[in-house]
Design a protein around this motif. Sequence first.
Motif, mmCIF file in Angstrom:
data_model
loop_
_atom_site.group_PDB
_atom_site.id
_atom_site.type_symbol
_atom_site.label_atom_id
_atom_site.label_comp_id
_atom_site.label_asym_id
_atom_site.label_seq_id
_atom_site.Cartn_x
_atom_site.Cartn_y
_atom_site.Cartn_z
ATOM 1 N N PRO A 67 0.835 -1.319 0.081
ATOM 2 C CA PRO A 67 0.110 0.105 -0.048
ATOM 3 C C PRO A 67 0.776 1.391 0.086
ATOM 4 C CG PRO A 67 -0.946 -1.761 1.431
ATOM 5 C CD PRO A 67 0.474 -2.018 1.026
ATOM 6 N N ALA A 68 2.015 1.185 0.685
ATOM 7 C CA ALA A 68 2.910 2.313 0.753
ATOM 8 C C ALA A 68 3.522 2.803 -0.675
ATOM 9 C CB ALA A 68 4.001 2.251 1.696
ATOM 10 N N LEU A 69 3.916 1.555 -1.454
ATOM 11 C CA LEU A 69 4.337 1.843 -2.783
ATOM 12 C C LEU A 69 3.175 2.336 -3.747
ATOM 13 C CD1 LEU A 69 6.244 -0.994 -4.757
ATOM 14 C CD2 LEU A 69 4.565 0.153 -5.912
ATOM 15 N N VAL A 70 2.022 1.973 -3.634
ATOM 16 C CA VAL A 70 1.061 2.406 -4.581
ATOM 17 C C VAL A 70 0.600 3.598 -4.195
ATOM 18 C CG1 VAL A 70 -1.572 1.959 -4.758
ATOM 19 C CG2 VAL A 70 -0.003 0.072 -4.920
ATOM 20 N N ALA A 71 0.612 4.249 -2.816
ATOM 21 C CA ALA A 71 0.682 5.469 -2.248
ATOM 22 C C ALA A 71 1.473 6.531 -2.951
ATOM 23 C CB ALA A 71 0.436 5.678 -0.839
ATOM 24 N N ALA A 72 2.580 6.124 -2.764
ATOM 25 C CA ALA A 72 3.816 7.101 -3.123
ATOM 26 C C ALA A 72 3.615 7.354 -4.945
ATOM 27 C CB ALA A 72 5.387 6.472 -2.728
ATOM 28 N N GLY A 108 11.665 7.823 0.725
ATOM 29 C CA GLY A 108 11.718 7.346 1.946
ATOM 30 C C GLY A 108 10.313 7.140 2.625
ATOM 31 N N MET A 109 9.242 7.805 2.355
ATOM 32 C CA MET A 109 7.905 7.431 2.767
ATOM 33 C C MET A 109 7.234 6.039 1.819
ATOM 34 S SD MET A 109 5.941 10.869 3.495
ATOM 35 C CE MET A 109 6.534 12.130 4.842
ATOM 36 N N GLY A 110 7.842 6.107 0.638
ATOM 37 C CA GLY A 110 7.129 5.217 -0.129
ATOM 38 C C GLY A 110 7.743 3.666 0.081
ATOM 39 N N HIS A 111 8.777 3.503 0.780
ATOM 40 C CA HIS A 111 9.239 2.008 0.776
ATOM 41 C C HIS A 111 8.809 1.471 2.188
ATOM 42 C CE1 HIS A 111 12.607 3.161 3.615
ATOM 43 N NE2 HIS A 111 12.779 1.907 3.506
ATOM 44 N N MET A 112 7.974 1.969 3.038
ATOM 45 C CA MET A 112 7.738 1.549 4.174
ATOM 46 C C MET A 112 6.172 2.036 4.333
ATOM 47 S SD MET A 112 10.163 2.858 6.949
ATOM 48 C CE MET A 112 10.417 4.576 7.270
ATOM 49 N N ALA A 116 2.134 8.437 6.968
ATOM 50 C CA ALA A 116 2.375 9.659 6.424
ATOM 51 C C ALA A 116 2.503 9.506 4.959
ATOM 52 C CB ALA A 116 3.733 9.982 6.743
ATOM 53 N N VAL A 117 2.728 8.322 4.319
ATOM 54 C CA VAL A 117 2.579 8.165 3.126
ATOM 55 C C VAL A 117 1.273 8.103 2.448
ATOM 56 C CG1 VAL A 117 2.728 5.566 3.026
ATOM 57 C CG2 VAL A 117 3.789 6.948 1.087
ATOM 58 N N VAL A 118 0.334 7.554 3.333
ATOM 59 C CA VAL A 118 -1.107 7.465 2.836
ATOM 60 C C VAL A 118 -1.566 9.013 2.871
ATOM 61 C CG1 VAL A 118 -3.461 6.761 3.435
ATOM 62 C CG2 VAL A 118 -1.485 5.412 3.739
ATOM 63 N N GLU A 119 -1.221 9.753 3.681
ATOM 64 C CA GLU A 119 -1.718 11.262 3.800
ATOM 65 C C GLU A 119 -1.228 12.062 2.766
ATOM 66 O OE1 GLU A 119 -1.394 14.872 7.017
ATOM 67 O OE2 GLU A 119 0.371 13.716 6.360
ATOM 68 N N LEU A 120 0.057 11.612 2.381
ATOM 69 C CA LEU A 120 0.684 12.574 1.222
ATOM 70 C C LEU A 120 -0.050 12.078 -0.185
ATOM 71 C CD1 LEU A 120 3.116 14.182 0.177
ATOM 72 C CD2 LEU A 120 4.371 12.004 -0.090
ATOM 73 N N ALA A 121 -0.507 10.730 -0.148
ATOM 74 C CA ALA A 121 -1.421 10.321 -1.569
ATOM 75 C C ALA A 121 -2.655 11.206 -1.370
ATOM 76 C CB ALA A 121 -1.266 8.848 -1.530
ATOM 77 N N VAL A 122 -3.216 11.141 -0.301
ATOM 78 C CA VAL A 122 -4.562 11.573 -0.200
ATOM 79 C C VAL A 122 -4.582 13.153 -0.530
ATOM 80 C CG1 VAL A 122 -6.434 12.223 1.578
ATOM 81 C CG2 VAL A 122 -5.385 9.979 1.412
ATOM 82 N N TRP A 123 -3.649 13.791 0.130
ATOM 83 C CA TRP A 123 -3.636 15.281 -0.028
ATOM 84 C C TRP A 123 -3.106 15.765 -1.624
ATOM 85 C CZ3 TRP A 123 -5.764 19.191 1.572
ATOM 86 C CH2 TRP A 123 -5.459 20.600 1.231
ATOM 87 N N SER A 124 -2.260 14.870 -2.235
ATOM 88 C CA SER A 124 -2.013 15.061 -3.513
ATOM 89 C C SER A 124 -3.360 14.892 -4.305
ATOM 90 C CB SER A 124 -0.929 13.950 -4.268
ATOM 91 O OG SER A 124 0.254 14.273 -3.386
#
Length: 508
Positions: A67-72, A108-112, A116-124
């Motif tokens: 899921p982190a990979l997909v989100a990033a 850094g966020m995308g590999h685990m 934070a990485v989900v939030e980054l995707a949501v806000w994008s």
Amino acid sequence: MPIVAAIFAVVLAVCTTRYGYHRDELYFLAAGRHLDWGYPDQPPLTPLLAKLMSAIDPDSLFLLRLPALVAATVVVVCAGLMAREFGGGRAAQALAAATVASAAMVMGMGHMLSTAVVELAVWSVVSLLVLTLVRQMGAVDPPSEAVDAAPADAASGERQASHETAWLSGPRWWVLIGVVVGVGLQNKLLLIFLVLALLIGLLLLGPRKLFATKYFPIAVGTAALIWAPNLVWQARNGWPQWEMSQEIAGGSSGTSDSPIMFVLLQFGLMGAVLVPLWAFGLWRLARDLRYRAFAAAYVLLFVVFLVTGGKAYYLGAMYPILLAAGSVPLATWLGQRRIRWAAVSFVVAVNAVVGALLFLPILPVSTMKDSPVLAVNYDAGETIGWPDFVRQIGDVRARLGANVAVLTANYGEAGAIERFGAPFDLPKPQSGHNAYWWWGPPSDTVTEYLTVGMDRDYLARFFTDIQPAGHLDNGLDLDNDEQGEPLFVCRNPRGPWSELWPQAKHLG
């Protein structure tokens, strides 16, 4: 742009399992086993993702991090699409996607797995939807430089028609925005600051026409309805996440930043070489009457997080849109000049290589001690040593009797024992840290307690008999939060756990 996103996803996939679990991932797995509408430190979405991935294969680190990979990757794709909303053609879209893909924070966020990485995707996604809404509903005519006449924009009319469906057009985008925001608030409450900052910017600077529709209150109601179960949980449990935010602001987190570091780290989140580009993007947004609300939101968030003791990455979600805004005129200036494109591509490539070396698990673990990685990337150290630590805890447990409880100082230690402890006959651990405190104390029938990471003075509050049992050692002389932490065997609690357990509670 699709090629850039694909390359980015492949790089993350190749690197994602080279080290081990992060302490937060071990905690998410534990929280997923106690699935609820909330926790003292987070809403339930990321633990739910951990539970779903674990249900497929409980031993697969790659699946846990998928899921982190997909989100990033979504963030990279959204950067290209935001450049398209700013009037950029294929070259600008690819440039925006590449700059975001090369950013240290995104890698850094995308590999685990993290909130934070989900939030980054949501806000994008929210930023992209709001840009689309502004373009379709905004009543302000753009200044002459707002739309760049890039060669690749000849099909601009076709571009707009291709993604404006019969239903999702004009003010109806608000409904989708409300859904995405509601889901995002079930992941991380920090999103509310981003949403409020952008709404304030739109209300103050326009275009205010966006709010003159019934779909805006529908969006607000939709977001609130989706978010409501977590709010109910927080209310029923005394709003622990507010207490948690106070602790983080006070510096209790391993990644907390001082005000000076908060400012300085803004120049490193995307990579130092990209600072001129996102700064130019911020300036460009501030001058464009349609989009200056985004510039205002960045400034407002900067001030709020600086004053309240926020972490540097809290502002990170704003940088993809700044890079997209800067990429459009840059691509126009580059035009068909191969030498200019080669120079810019080289800079982006250097940014990507430096970011990958520091924030992806590329270097051999044996070389980490002598590298600058740990000084720059705190989280790298937190992905090393957990199986060895649990084995050492298991060795001590083997010397004890049958009726043993394991108490840990933090959720990382407890989560690691849950993940790796079965072969060593380790019981389910207890901890006073964050959600583990909510999950309860040991039984009063326990006769021996193996403690992890707590010093003698702290343990003296709870036990009268405290015996040392060694220290944790990752065998690499690598300095992380668990290296050298003490082990004790304790007996004779000072009272029943119903009385002692409230003293064990700590958030951070």
